[in-house]
Design a protein around this motif. Structure first.
Motif, PDB file in Angstrom:
ATOM      1  N   LEU A  64     -14.527   2.941   0.979  1.00  0.00           N
ATOM      2  CA  LEU A  64     -13.920   4.041   0.232  1.00  0.00           C
ATOM      3  C   LEU A  64     -14.258   5.331   0.990  1.00  0.00           C
ATOM      4  O   LEU A  64     -15.270   5.974   0.720  1.00  0.00           O
ATOM      5  CB  LEU A  64     -14.443   4.086  -1.202  1.00  0.00           C
ATOM      6  CG  LEU A  64     -13.770   5.064  -2.155  1.00  0.00           C
ATOM      7  CD1 LEU A  64     -12.253   4.908  -2.142  1.00  0.00           C
ATOM      8  CD2 LEU A  64     -14.278   4.851  -3.560  1.00  0.00           C
ATOM      9  N   ARG A  68     -11.127  10.052   0.168  1.00  0.00           N
ATOM     10  CA  ARG A  68     -10.443   9.381  -0.948  1.00  0.00           C
ATOM     11  C   ARG A  68     -11.361   9.131  -2.139  1.00  0.00           C
ATOM     12  O   ARG A  68     -10.916   8.658  -3.183  1.00  0.00           O
ATOM     13  CB  ARG A  68      -9.895   8.028  -0.470  1.00  0.00           C
ATOM     14  CG  ARG A  68      -8.785   8.164   0.541  1.00  0.00           C
ATOM     15  CD  ARG A  68      -8.184   6.841   0.960  1.00  0.00           C
ATOM     16  NE  ARG A  68      -8.304   5.803  -0.036  1.00  0.00           N
ATOM     17  CZ  ARG A  68      -8.521   4.514   0.244  1.00  0.00           C
ATOM     18  NH1 ARG A  68      -8.631   4.124   1.494  1.00  0.00           N
ATOM     19  NH2 ARG A  68      -8.618   3.635  -0.714  1.00  0.00           N
ATOM     20  N   ASP A  71     -10.596  10.492  -5.823  1.00  0.00           N
ATOM     21  CA  ASP A  71      -9.416   9.915  -6.459  1.00  0.00           C
ATOM     22  C   ASP A  71      -9.563   8.438  -6.792  1.00  0.00           C
ATOM     23  O   ASP A  71      -9.003   7.962  -7.779  1.00  0.00           O
ATOM     24  CB  ASP A  71      -8.189  10.093  -5.559  1.00  0.00           C
ATOM     25  CG  ASP A  71      -7.811  11.551  -5.379  1.00  0.00           C
ATOM     26  OD1 ASP A  71      -8.073  12.353  -6.293  1.00  0.00           O
ATOM     27  OD2 ASP A  71      -7.269  11.890  -4.312  1.00  0.00           O
ATOM     28  N   ASP A  72     -10.310   7.695  -5.960  1.00  0.00           N
ATOM     29  CA  ASP A  72     -10.326   6.240  -6.096  1.00  0.00           C
ATOM     30  C   ASP A  72     -11.585   5.639  -6.715  1.00  0.00           C
ATOM     31  O   ASP A  72     -11.616   4.446  -6.992  1.00  0.00           O
ATOM     32  CB  ASP A  72     -10.084   5.598  -4.725  1.00  0.00           C
ATOM     33  CG  ASP A  72      -8.695   5.890  -4.182  1.00  0.00           C
ATOM     34  OD1 ASP A  72      -7.841   6.340  -4.972  1.00  0.00           O
ATOM     35  OD2 ASP A  72      -8.463   5.669  -2.980  1.00  0.00           O
TER      36      ASP A  72
END
Length: 130
Positions: A64, A68, A71-72
């Motif tokens: 990850l 990002r 958001d993830d």
């Protein structure tokens, strides 16, 4: 001396074999005491780029990348109490990721340092590819 050799650690520049290198310090505890690290319960997140992850990562870790993460993270860890160990090449991006996760309410996250140190601490292998 080649210009690229100045980028190598001093031990390598001096021509020392790996067995002669100074001992590496132990990383700090991954989770707050007194609870011991439960390697199965901790979500390992590699915040390096996907290319770095594919080159070698701790067995069982998820990729990850830092850009990002905000958001993830909810997809990987919907529970903000989930223990999370973040790592990267030097610990710097993991520290940035830790601050971000703490602002998002993930208080059980920690900076676990580098993949090599984390793998050694957990007794896991480093894997390449998927």
């Amino acid at each position: 001396m080649l210009w690229t050799s100045t980028l190598l650690p001093p031990e390598v520049q001096a021509g020392l074999s790996a067995s002669e290198w100074p001992a590496m310090p132990e990383p700090p505890a991954l989770l707050p005491s007194p609870s011991p690290l439960d390697a199965e319960a901790v979500l390992l997140i590699d915040v390096r780029s996907y290319a770095e992850f594919m080159a070698g990562h701790v067995a069982g870790a998820r990729s990850l990348p830092l850009p990002r993460l905000a958001d993830d993270i909810v997809h990987l860890a919907p529970d903000p109490d989930q223990p999370i160990a973040l790592y990267c090449a030097s610990g710097h991006r993991a520290e940035q990721a830790l601050g971000l996760l703490q602002r998002l309410g993930y208080q059980a996250a920690c900076n676990a340092g580098t993949p090599v140190l984390l793998a050694r601490r957990l007794g896991r292998a480093l894997e390449s590819g998927l």
